[in-house]
Scaffold this motif. Structure first.
Motif, PDB file in Angstrom:
ATOM      1  N   ASP A 155      -4.156   2.152   1.621  1.00 21.73           N
ATOM      2  CA  ASP A 155      -4.806   2.355   0.329  1.00 21.73           C
ATOM      3  C   ASP A 155      -4.729   3.809  -0.111  1.00 21.73           C
ATOM      4  N   ASP A 156      -3.787   4.560   0.475  1.00 20.35           N
ATOM      5  CA  ASP A 156      -3.657   5.983   0.164  1.00 20.35           C
ATOM      6  C   ASP A 156      -3.285   6.171  -1.310  1.00 20.35           C
ATOM      7  N   GLU A 157      -3.712   7.282  -1.875  1.00 19.48           N
ATOM      8  CA  GLU A 157      -3.415   7.562  -3.278  1.00 19.48           C
ATOM      9  C   GLU A 157      -1.934   7.802  -3.527  1.00 19.48           C
ATOM     10  N   GLU A 158      -1.205   8.205  -2.482  1.00 17.31           N
ATOM     11  CA  GLU A 158       0.230   8.452  -2.615  1.00 17.31           C
ATOM     12  C   GLU A 158       1.020   7.212  -2.213  1.00 17.31           C
ATOM     13  N   GLU A 159       1.905   6.800  -3.105  1.00 23.24           N
ATOM     14  CA  GLU A 159       2.658   5.576  -2.853  1.00 23.24           C
ATOM     15  C   GLU A 159       3.504   5.639  -1.582  1.00 23.24           C
ATOM     16  N   ILE A 160       4.154   6.771  -1.327  1.00 24.93           N
ATOM     17  CA  ILE A 160       5.030   6.852  -0.166  1.00 24.93           C
ATOM     18  C   ILE A 160       4.244   6.673   1.129  1.00 24.93           C
ATOM     19  N   VAL A 161       2.972   7.060   1.140  1.00 25.66           N
ATOM     20  CA  VAL A 161       2.130   6.843   2.325  1.00 25.66           C
ATOM     21  C   VAL A 161       1.854   5.352   2.489  1.00 25.66           C
ATOM     22  N   ARG A 162       1.470   4.691   1.396  1.00 24.25           N
ATOM     23  CA  ARG A 162       1.194   3.248   1.458  1.00 24.25           C
ATOM     24  C   ARG A 162       2.421   2.471   1.928  1.00 24.25           C
ATOM     25  N   ARG A 167       5.474  -0.564   6.049  1.00 20.65           N
ATOM     26  CA  ARG A 167       6.701  -0.825   6.805  1.00 20.65           C
ATOM     27  C   ARG A 167       6.465  -0.677   8.303  1.00 20.65           C
ATOM     28  N   THR A 168       5.568   0.229   8.697  1.00 12.65           N
ATOM     29  CA  THR A 168       5.285   0.421  10.116  1.00 12.65           C
ATOM     30  C   THR A 168       4.514  -0.750  10.699  1.00 12.65           C
ATOM     31  N   ALA A 169       3.555  -1.275   9.943  1.00  7.79           N
ATOM     32  CA  ALA A 169       2.692  -2.334  10.477  1.00  7.79           C
ATOM     33  C   ALA A 169       2.540  -3.477   9.477  1.00  7.79           C
ATOM     34  N   PRO A 170       3.625  -4.158   9.117  1.00  9.24           N
ATOM     35  CA  PRO A 170       3.505  -5.246   8.135  1.00  9.24           C
ATOM     36  C   PRO A 170       2.605  -6.380   8.607  1.00  9.24           C
ATOM     37  N   HIS A 171       2.487  -6.532   9.928  1.00  8.78           N
ATOM     38  CA  HIS A 171       1.643  -7.602  10.473  1.00  8.78           C
ATOM     39  C   HIS A 171       0.162  -7.337  10.259  1.00  8.78           C
ATOM     40  N   LEU A 172      -0.198  -6.122   9.871  1.00 13.38           N
ATOM     41  CA  LEU A 172      -1.595  -5.781   9.619  1.00 13.38           C
ATOM     42  C   LEU A 172      -1.924  -5.756   8.129  1.00 13.38           C
ATOM     43  N   VAL A 173      -0.973  -6.165   7.309  1.00 14.78           N
ATOM     44  CA  VAL A 173      -1.184  -6.163   5.859  1.00 14.78           C
ATOM     45  C   VAL A 173      -1.565  -7.568   5.424  1.00 14.78           C
ATOM     46  N   ASP A 174      -2.796  -7.757   5.008  1.00 21.28           N
ATOM     47  CA  ASP A 174      -3.238  -9.075   4.563  1.00 21.28           C
ATOM     48  C   ASP A 174      -2.652  -9.365   3.178  1.00 21.28           C
ATOM     49  N   PRO A 175      -2.634 -10.636   2.759  1.00 20.68           N
ATOM     50  CA  PRO A 175      -1.998 -10.988   1.478  1.00 20.68           C
ATOM     51  C   PRO A 175      -2.555 -10.226   0.277  1.00 20.68           C
ATOM     52  N   ALA A 176      -3.870 -10.014   0.237  1.00 19.99           N
ATOM     53  CA  ALA A 176      -4.453  -9.313  -0.906  1.00 19.99           C
ATOM     54  C   ALA A 176      -3.983  -7.864  -0.960  1.00 19.99           C
ATOM     55  N   THR A 177      -3.935  -7.215   0.206  1.00 24.67           N
ATOM     56  CA  THR A 177      -3.459  -5.829   0.255  1.00 24.67           C
ATOM     57  C   THR A 177      -1.976  -5.763  -0.085  1.00 24.67           C
ATOM     58  N   ALA A 178      -1.207  -6.733   0.426  1.00 20.69           N
ATOM     59  CA  ALA A 178       0.229  -6.776   0.134  1.00 20.69           C
ATOM     60  C   ALA A 178       0.463  -6.887  -1.371  1.00 20.69           C
ATOM     61  N   GLU A 179      -0.302  -7.751  -2.025  1.00 18.42           N
ATOM     62  CA  GLU A 179      -0.140  -7.916  -3.472  1.00 18.42           C
ATOM     63  C   GLU A 179      -0.538  -6.642  -4.200  1.00 18.42           C
ATOM     64  N   ASN A 180      -1.596  -6.007  -3.737  1.00 21.34           N
ATOM     65  CA  ASN A 180      -2.037  -4.749  -4.361  1.00 21.34           C
ATOM     66  C   ASN A 180      -0.960  -3.685  -4.249  1.00 21.34           C
ATOM     67  N   ILE A 181      -0.328  -3.592  -3.084  1.00 17.56           N
ATOM     68  CA  ILE A 181       0.729  -2.597  -2.876  1.00 17.56           C
ATOM     69  C   ILE A 181       1.903  -2.868  -3.803  1.00 17.56           C
ATOM     70  N   GLU A 182       2.301  -4.131  -3.903  1.00 16.61           N
ATOM     71  CA  GLU A 182       3.449  -4.469  -4.746  1.00 16.61           C
ATOM     72  C   GLU A 182       3.128  -4.295  -6.227  1.00 16.61           C
ATOM     73  N   ARG A 183       1.909  -4.595  -6.620  1.00 17.47           N
ATOM     74  CA  ARG A 183       1.544  -4.418  -8.032  1.00 17.47           C
ATOM     75  C   ARG A 183       1.496  -2.946  -8.418  1.00 17.47           C
ATOM     76  N   ARG A 184       1.134  -2.108  -7.482  1.00 19.72           N
ATOM     77  CA  ARG A 184       1.042  -0.671  -7.769  1.00 19.72           C
ATOM     78  C   ARG A 184       2.393   0.028  -7.645  1.00 19.72           C
ATOM     79  N   TYR A 185       3.361  -0.669  -7.076  1.00 25.32           N
ATOM     80  CA  TYR A 185       4.648  -0.011  -6.811  1.00 25.32           C
ATOM     81  C   TYR A 185       5.377   0.302  -8.109  1.00 25.32           C
TER      82      TYR A 185
END
Length: 298
Positions: A155-162, A167-185
């Motif tokens: 949830d970092d303010e910088e996209e490259i951090v998110r 990419r390091t831990a995709p197994h720890l990204v729940d569907p809601a967080t995954a959607e949030n990341i993709e929507r903000r990309y």
């Protein structure tokens, strides 16, 4: 060390006695001083002197050292950004070395941002709240972070951090967080382009089918990742106004053949190529297509 051509490359291997230190710290070549700034045995007094070196590339290497005091690191970060903005363009008759140094100095803020620091990755927890993007990205590369730290970096303010954390831990990204990341990309620069070509995050079928009618083209292009996407949704996506969506659905197994045939002559070359490469294209249509593409007969 005596040869100007090889001196910079040899610095990191040098034994830093008093005479060598004095010689290297005063070298006219900024590349030599920059390499000295990376030396693991650099005395604090010389390190602090190089922290205010006229060449910003030297300061960047001091910034990246694990033994640099935090107040010095902060001073370097501020000075690099301020000085790079105030630099005048080199004169038309400037020599190559001057022009090269100018380019390096102007690029120094970007260098601060894209540093990847192994010593931070090895001990990431103290750096997940660092004020420096490169430190948080380096922490996000670690596979040893606890779940709460992963969540904060996702949830970092910088996209490259998110993106790095995802990419390091995709197994720890729940569907809601995954959607949030993709929507903000948003593809803003060359340092995140890889996210466009990697399917890092996965979504359940119900989410992918919901994406098929989403206002965001990027998410609509994810819908064909559902291998059981209903044919009516696939057909709708094949008429999407966005090339990337039509290209994504072109090879889908549930795309009705009339839609697939229509995509063979799509206005976008990439869409037409995706349709032509579909494994579900009937053999007779392949045989019809190959001569028109100049690929058959041999």
């Amino acid at each position: 060390m005596a040869d100007p051509v090889t001196r910079a490359g040899a610095v990191i291997h040098a034994v830093l006695d008093a005479d060598t230190l004095q010689e290297l710290a005063g070298d006219a070549d900024s590349e030599v001083r920059a390499e000295l700034a990376r030396h693991p045995d650099l005395p604090p007094s010389v390190r602090d002197a190089l922290a205010v070196d006229p060449a910003l590339s030297v300061r960047v290497n001091i910034f990246a050292r694990p033994d640099t005091p935090e107040h010095v690191r902060a001073q370097i970060h501020t000075s690099v950004h301020e000085l790079s903005l105030s630099m005048a363009d080199p004169s038309p008759d400037a020599d190559d070395e001057t022009v090269l140094q100018w380019y390096q100095d102007v690029a120094a803020p970007t260098e601060l941002r894209i540093l990847r620091l192994q010593w931070v990755t090895a001990d990431p927890l103290p750096h997940i709240d660092s004020p420096y993007v490169s430190f948080r990205v380096s922490a996000a590369v670690s596979k040893a972070l606890p779940a709460d730290a992963v969540a904060r970096l996702l949830d970092d303010e910088e996209e490259i951090v998110r993106l790095t954390m995802a990419r390091t831990a995709p197994h720890l990204v729940d569907p809601a967080t995954a959607e949030n990341i993709e929507r903000r990309y948003r593809r803003r620069d060359k340092f995140t382009f890889w996210w466009d070509y990697e399917e890092v995050l996965t979504f359940p079928s119900e989410a992918l089918r919901r994406f098929a009618i989403d206002p965001e083209p990027r998410l609509r292009s994810f819908a064909p990742r559902d291998p059981n996407l209903p044919s009516e949704l696939a057909e709708k996506l094949a008429s999407d106004p966005e090339d990337r969506v039509r290209r994504a659905v072109a090879p889908h197994r549930n795309l009705p053949l009339p839609s697939l045939f229509r995509l063979l002559s799509d206005s976008s070359e990439h869409v037409a190529e995706a349709a032509g490469a579909s494994p579900f294209l009937p053999v007779e249509r392949m045989e019809w297509l190959l001569p028109r593409a100049g690929l058959w007969p041999p």
